[in-house]
Design an enzyme around this catalytic site. Sequence first.
Site, PDB file in Angstrom:
ATOM      1  N   ASP A 134       5.084  -5.182  11.973  1.00  0.00           N
ATOM      2  CA  ASP A 134       5.605  -5.733  10.709  1.00  0.00           C
ATOM      3  C   ASP A 134       7.131  -5.895  10.776  1.00  0.00           C
ATOM      4  O   ASP A 134       7.674  -6.866  10.249  1.00  0.00           O
ATOM      5  CB  ASP A 134       5.232  -4.824   9.533  1.00  0.00           C
ATOM      6  CG  ASP A 134       3.734  -4.796   9.301  1.00  0.00           C
ATOM      7  OD1 ASP A 134       3.061  -5.794   9.640  1.00  0.00           O
ATOM      8  OD2 ASP A 134       3.227  -3.782   8.783  1.00  0.00           O
ATOM      9  N   ALA A 136      12.854   0.391  15.077  1.00  0.00           N
ATOM     10  CA  ALA A 136      11.782   0.942  14.234  1.00  0.00           C
ATOM     11  C   ALA A 136      10.916   1.952  14.990  1.00  0.00           C
ATOM     12  O   ALA A 136      10.521   2.971  14.417  1.00  0.00           O
ATOM     13  CB  ALA A 136      10.926  -0.199  13.682  1.00  0.00           C
ATOM     14  N   GLY A 165       1.891  -1.115   3.721  1.00  0.00           N
ATOM     15  CA  GLY A 165       1.179  -2.379   3.474  1.00  0.00           C
ATOM     16  C   GLY A 165       1.918  -3.465   4.243  1.00  0.00           C
ATOM     17  O   GLY A 165       3.153  -3.538   4.194  1.00  0.00           O
ATOM     18  N   ASN A 176       0.832  -1.209   0.000  1.00  0.00           N
ATOM     19  CA  ASN A 176       0.000   0.000   0.000  1.00  0.00           C
ATOM     20  C   ASN A 176       0.859   1.248   0.000  1.00  0.00           C
ATOM     21  O   ASN A 176       1.934   1.255   0.594  1.00  0.00           O
ATOM     22  CB  ASN A 176      -0.846   0.087   1.286  1.00  0.00           C
ATOM     23  CG  ASN A 176      -1.955  -0.938   1.339  1.00  0.00           C
ATOM     24  OD1 ASN A 176      -2.447  -1.374   0.316  1.00  0.00           O
ATOM     25  ND2 ASN A 176      -2.317  -1.329   2.544  1.00  0.00           N
ATOM     26  N   GLY A 233       6.569  -6.275  25.320  1.00  0.00           N
ATOM     27  CA  GLY A 233       7.400  -7.327  24.729  1.00  0.00           C
ATOM     28  C   GLY A 233       6.599  -8.363  23.972  1.00  0.00           C
ATOM     29  O   GLY A 233       5.655  -8.026  23.265  1.00  0.00           O
ATOM     30  N   ASP A 266       7.292   6.733  16.974  1.00  0.00           N
ATOM     31  CA  ASP A 266       6.274   6.358  15.985  1.00  0.00           C
ATOM     32  C   ASP A 266       6.257   4.829  15.893  1.00  0.00           C
ATOM     33  O   ASP A 266       7.219   4.231  15.417  1.00  0.00           O
ATOM     34  CB  ASP A 266       6.631   6.986  14.627  1.00  0.00           C
ATOM     35  CG  ASP A 266       5.634   6.617  13.530  1.00  0.00           C
ATOM     36  OD1 ASP A 266       4.617   5.959  13.842  1.00  0.00           O
ATOM     37  OD2 ASP A 266       5.882   6.989  12.363  1.00  0.00           O
ATOM     38  N   GLU A 306      -4.238  -8.837   4.846  1.00  0.00           N
ATOM     39  CA  GLU A 306      -4.626  -7.708   3.987  1.00  0.00           C
ATOM     40  C   GLU A 306      -4.851  -8.131   2.532  1.00  0.00           C
ATOM     41  O   GLU A 306      -4.961  -7.282   1.659  1.00  0.00           O
ATOM     42  CB  GLU A 306      -3.587  -6.571   4.055  1.00  0.00           C
ATOM     43  CG  GLU A 306      -3.752  -5.704   5.298  1.00  0.00           C
ATOM     44  CD  GLU A 306      -2.838  -4.488   5.324  1.00  0.00           C
ATOM     45  OE1 GLU A 306      -3.136  -3.578   6.104  1.00  0.00           O
ATOM     46  OE2 GLU A 306      -1.825  -4.455   4.600  1.00  0.00           O
ATOM     47  N   THR A 334       2.563 -10.651  20.364  1.00  0.00           N
ATOM     48  CA  THR A 334       3.302  -9.421  20.652  1.00  0.00           C
ATOM     49  C   THR A 334       2.461  -8.566  21.596  1.00  0.00           C
ATOM     50  O   THR A 334       1.232  -8.554  21.513  1.00  0.00           O
ATOM     51  CB  THR A 334       3.657  -8.638  19.369  1.00  0.00           C
ATOM     52  OG1 THR A 334       2.450  -8.201  18.732  1.00  0.00           O
ATOM     53  CG2 THR A 334       4.470  -9.478  18.406  1.00  0.00           C
ATOM     54  N   LEU A 335       3.156  -7.876  22.496  1.00  0.00           N
ATOM     55  CA  LEU A 335       2.474  -7.156  23.581  1.00  0.00           C
ATOM     56  C   LEU A 335       2.938  -5.705  23.641  1.00  0.00           C
ATOM     57  O   LEU A 335       3.064  -5.128  24.726  1.00  0.00           O
ATOM     58  CB  LEU A 335       2.781  -7.868  24.910  1.00  0.00           C
ATOM     59  CG  LEU A 335       2.483  -9.376  24.932  1.00  0.00           C
ATOM     60  CD1 LEU A 335       3.157 -10.060  26.110  1.00  0.00           C
ATOM     61  CD2 LEU A 335       0.975  -9.618  24.980  1.00  0.00           C
TER      62      LEU A 335
HETATM   63  P1  ATP Z   1       1.393  -2.277  14.847  1.00  0.00           P
HETATM   64  O1  ATP Z   1       0.042  -2.747  14.377  1.00  0.00           O
HETATM   65  O2  ATP Z   1       1.397  -0.908  15.476  1.00  0.00           O
HETATM   66  O3  ATP Z   1       2.481  -2.437  13.858  1.00  0.00           O
HETATM   67  P2  ATP Z   1       1.284  -4.608  16.572  1.00  0.00           P
HETATM   68  O4  ATP Z   1       0.096  -4.445  17.448  1.00  0.00           O
HETATM   69  O5  ATP Z   1       1.220  -5.607  15.461  1.00  0.00           O
HETATM   70  O6  ATP Z   1       1.804  -3.203  16.071  1.00  0.00           O
HETATM   71  P3  ATP Z   1       2.991  -4.537  18.883  1.00  0.00           P
HETATM   72  O7  ATP Z   1       2.705  -5.639  19.834  1.00  0.00           O
HETATM   73  O8  ATP Z   1       2.481  -3.170  19.209  1.00  0.00           O
HETATM   74  O9  ATP Z   1       2.559  -5.012  17.438  1.00  0.00           O
HETATM   75  O10 ATP Z   1       4.577  -4.384  18.699  1.00  0.00           O
HETATM   76  C1  ATP Z   1       5.383  -5.414  18.156  1.00  0.00           C
HETATM   77  C2  ATP Z   1       6.705  -5.454  18.895  1.00  0.00           C
HETATM   78  O11 ATP Z   1       7.360  -4.179  18.734  1.00  0.00           O
HETATM   79  C3  ATP Z   1       6.596  -5.664  20.398  1.00  0.00           C
HETATM   80  O12 ATP Z   1       6.554  -7.042  20.706  1.00  0.00           O
HETATM   81  C4  ATP Z   1       7.867  -4.992  20.908  1.00  0.00           C
HETATM   82  O13 ATP Z   1       8.972  -5.874  20.811  1.00  0.00           O
HETATM   83  C5  ATP Z   1       8.069  -3.842  19.927  1.00  0.00           C
HETATM   84  N1  ATP Z   1       7.498  -2.587  20.457  1.00  0.00           N
HETATM   85  C6  ATP Z   1       6.263  -2.066  20.239  1.00  0.00           C
HETATM   86  N2  ATP Z   1       6.094  -0.907  20.916  1.00  0.00           N
HETATM   87  C7  ATP Z   1       7.255  -0.685  21.583  1.00  0.00           C
HETATM   88  C8  ATP Z   1       7.722   0.337  22.463  1.00  0.00           C
HETATM   89  N3  ATP Z   1       6.960   1.375  22.820  1.00  0.00           N
HETATM   90  N4  ATP Z   1       8.986   0.230  22.945  1.00  0.00           N
HETATM   91  C9  ATP Z   1       9.787  -0.811  22.600  1.00  0.00           C
HETATM   92  N5  ATP Z   1       9.401  -1.801  21.778  1.00  0.00           N
HETATM   93  C10 ATP Z   1       8.160  -1.750  21.279  1.00  0.00           C
END
Ligand code: ATP
Length: 296
Positions: A250, A280, A38, A10, A222, A244, A138, A217-218
């Site tokens: 991804d 990232a 995307g 995208n 973590g 950001d 997607e 993922t959390l």
């Molecule tokens: P998105 O849809 O925004 O891409 P997502 O919900 O698929 O994210 P998240 O669980 O938010 O995925 O993030 C993926 C990984 O990125 C986490 O497991 C962590 O390792 C890293 N991460 C996300 N936010 C942070 C943060 N604020 N600080 C450090 N690492 C982060």
Amino acid sequence: MSIVVIGSANADLVIEVDRRPAGGETLIGSDLVITPGGKGANQAVAAGLLGADVAFVGCVGADGNGDLLRRSLESAGVRTAGMATADRPTGCALIVVTPDGENSIVVSPGANGRVTPDLMAEHEAEWSRAFIVVMQHEVPLETVTYMAAQCRERGVRFVLNAAPAADVPGDVLAACDPLVVNETEAALVVGVPADAAEPAELGRQLLDRGARSVVITLGAQGSLAVLPDGTVVTHPAERVTAVDTTGAGDAFVGAMAAALASGQNIEHALALGTRVAAVAVQRRGAQASYPRRDEL
Ligand code: ATP
């Protein structure tokens, strides 16, 4: 060993505004910024920048946004021979960002709708020799179902990032090694309200329902993995100042795939995913925020 990412490409069209417009209202925003995005293309770029052998199979339109996506993938070292051009516009996400960092997004799938089982059959040579196929939600679900079955039959490792949140049919779940989801997506696939169960419990339930392994993922907390024998492994996120988080998930999935393709186990894949996602989130953009291997 090679990775084939099959999924969406995208153009992200981003405008910053002071507040969200009400119905019927017109607001003036910042200059438009167009960046490659995307989920499929993001994950392919994340893995490619780490030096993995990656091919992308997807579809864009015969337009400038399609060229932007192709250039971004190729400059990350991703092979694009399996990228088709359709008579529909390149998929596009209209993103409005408010000062609190919150996004409102409308996605127009466009050419991503042409990522069909027929297109997969056409590009069989590309994915049938892969070590890992990585997909997301997607592109049409019938394509995910088709590829899950193909990968099971041919012994190709199948990784599904079930995002955006949507149910995963049982036969698809049975192919996932791992299924990668965030907490919200995990609850939806299990069929319970968000926050109804601890993440590890959600992971175990996904394993009970047939997934070969599960990664949840959390965000800043973590991630965790539930291994095929039911063992739960957790990995903390790095403590960084996030500017950001677009595309962090991804970056994590692409890096995990790169680790798995280099013969590492899921624990090591979590570690690399965590490292790459931490870089990232400290930079703006999705693909633009992903590190090269030598930056880690
Ligand atoms: P998105 O849809 O925004 O891409 P997502 O919900 O698929 O994210 P998240 O669980 O938010 O995925 O993030 C993926 C990984 O990125 C986490 O497991 C962590 O390792 C890293 N991460 C996300 N936010 C942070 C943060 N604020 N600080 C450090 N690492 C982060």
